[in-house]
Design a protein around this motif. Structure first.
Motif, PDB file in Angstrom:
ATOM      1  N   LEU A  48       0.954  -1.199   0.079  1.00 17.94           N
ATOM      2  CA  LEU A  48      -0.200   0.034  -0.055  1.00 17.94           C
ATOM      3  C   LEU A  48       0.893   1.505   0.083  1.00 17.94           C
ATOM      4  O   LEU A  48       0.627   2.327  -0.708  1.00 17.94           O
ATOM      5  N   GLU A  49       2.007   1.189   0.817  1.00 14.26           N
ATOM      6  CA  GLU A  49       2.963   2.239   0.874  1.00 14.26           C
ATOM      7  C   GLU A  49       3.519   2.679  -0.554  1.00 14.26           C
ATOM      8  O   GLU A  49       3.440   3.687  -0.954  1.00 14.26           O
ATOM      9  N   LYS A  50       3.919   1.702  -1.085  1.00 13.62           N
ATOM     10  CA  LYS A  50       4.480   1.614  -2.568  1.00 13.62           C
ATOM     11  C   LYS A  50       3.238   2.486  -3.476  1.00 13.62           C
ATOM     12  O   LYS A  50       3.833   3.202  -4.384  1.00 13.62           O
ATOM     13  N   GLN A  51       2.263   1.828  -3.304  1.00 15.37           N
ATOM     14  CA  GLN A  51       1.160   2.433  -4.368  1.00 15.37           C
ATOM     15  C   GLN A  51       0.881   3.678  -4.061  1.00 15.37           C
ATOM     16  O   GLN A  51       0.746   4.767  -4.975  1.00 15.37           O
ATOM     17  N   ALA A  52       0.863   4.162  -2.807  1.00 16.98           N
ATOM     18  CA  ALA A  52       0.661   5.589  -2.354  1.00 16.98           C
ATOM     19  C   ALA A  52       1.584   6.573  -2.940  1.00 16.98           C
ATOM     20  O   ALA A  52       1.787   7.528  -3.368  1.00 16.98           O
ATOM     21  N   LEU A  53       2.724   6.002  -2.898  1.00 18.72           N
ATOM     22  CA  LEU A  53       4.139   6.903  -3.171  1.00 18.72           C
ATOM     23  C   LEU A  53       4.080   7.069  -4.512  1.00 18.72           C
ATOM     24  O   LEU A  53       4.621   7.977  -5.143  1.00 18.72           O
ATOM     25  N   THR A  54       3.880   5.751  -5.467  1.00 18.12           N
ATOM     26  CA  THR A  54       3.805   6.136  -6.769  1.00 18.12           C
ATOM     27  C   THR A  54       2.837   6.972  -7.171  1.00 18.12           C
ATOM     28  O   THR A  54       2.928   7.661  -8.170  1.00 18.12           O
ATOM     29  N   LEU A  55       1.602   6.938  -6.534  1.00 18.21           N
ATOM     30  CA  LEU A  55       0.603   7.930  -6.968  1.00 18.21           C
ATOM     31  C   LEU A  55       1.141   9.386  -6.642  1.00 18.21           C
ATOM     32  O   LEU A  55       0.719  10.229  -7.481  1.00 18.21           O
ATOM     33  N   MET A  56       1.706   9.507  -5.540  1.00 18.98           N
ATOM     34  CA  MET A  56       2.011  10.738  -5.224  1.00 18.98           C
ATOM     35  C   MET A  56       3.273  11.493  -6.266  1.00 18.98           C
ATOM     36  O   MET A  56       3.267  12.659  -6.729  1.00 18.98           O
ATOM     37  N   THR A  57       3.972  10.501  -6.492  1.00 21.54           N
ATOM     38  CA  THR A  57       5.310  11.014  -7.518  1.00 21.54           C
ATOM     39  C   THR A  57       4.672  11.096  -8.801  1.00 21.54           C
ATOM     40  O   THR A  57       5.265  12.304  -9.385  1.00 21.54           O
TER      41      THR A  57
END
Length: 226
Positions: free
Chosen positions: A59-68
């Motif tokens: 989930l963290e990876k998914q969120a960070l990708t979204l923000m980036t």
């Protein structure tokens, strides 16, 4: 770009909700294994603990990708950060469930008290109802349901006090049950902490919508507590 962000944010919420459902099932299985004195079931749950941890990492990876990739504006950024914080609470709830399973492995089966175990089972039902409502509040951005969740946590606190008093009285009457009584207190305290973490979830949802940090239940966990 706005439509892409909205679609990806929806996926993030869905991932979070699925994680919450799995955590709820973990609470139920942990408590049931404890009440049934089922060490094999408890060990199976302990062995699966890494699954929740992996879910949080994904989930963290998914969120960070979204923000980036989408570069959200302030309100959108707060949405993503709220989910990240809430997923951390879910992971800690899962840790507490694992703690109950570990207690199942540790404690001996003698001098158990069916009345106390029935109360623990009832407390678990309330806890899981709280979590289900918190997840719905999170998904629907329902402020009134968030308040309802905090009020249910007061029931959890009351049940915790009731069980603690029962255990204390039982130990005073028969010192032979001290080990089992200590174990009951440990499990009940872990469930009470889960209630506090669930309140954290809806508080984070309120912050996401209002930008204000609130404490819906003054008995909740404070920073630094586990």
């Amino acid at each position: 770009m706005k439509n892409i962000f909205t679609a990806e944010l929806k996926k993030l919420y869905e991932t979070f909700t699925q994680m919450g459902t799995e955590v709820s099932e973990q609470i139920e299985r942990a408590t049931q294994s404890y009440i049934d004195h089922d060490k094999a079931a408890a060990q199976s749950l302990i062995d699966r603990d890494n699954t929740i941890n992996s879910n949080e990492v994904n989930l963290e990876k998914q969120a960070l990708t979204l923000m980036t990739l989408q570069q959200p504006v302030a309100d959108e950024f707060r949405n993503v950060i709220t989910i990240l914080k809430a997923s951390s609470d879910l992971e800690r709830i899962a840790d507490h469930a694992t703690g109950i399973a570990l207690e199942t492995i540790r404690v001996k089966g003698s001098h158990r008290n069916q009345d106390v175990e029935a109360k623990i089972a009832d407390l678990t039902v309330v806890i899981r109802q709280m979590l289900a409502e918190a997840l719905k509040a999170f998904h629907n951005i329902d402020m009134s349901k968030a308040q309802s969740v905090s009020e249910q946590d007061q029931q959890v606190d009351a049940k915790f006090d009731e069980i603690r008093q029962t255990i204390t009285a039982t130990i005073q009457e028969d010192p032979n049950v001290a080990e089992a009584g200590t174990s009951y207190l440990m499990v009940t305290k872990l469930l009470e902490r889960i209630g506090d973490r669930i309140v954290n979830l809806v508080e984070e949802m309120v912050y996401n919508q209002t930008g204000e940090i609130v404490e819906l239940n003054q008995g909740r966990l404070h920073p630094g507590e586990s």
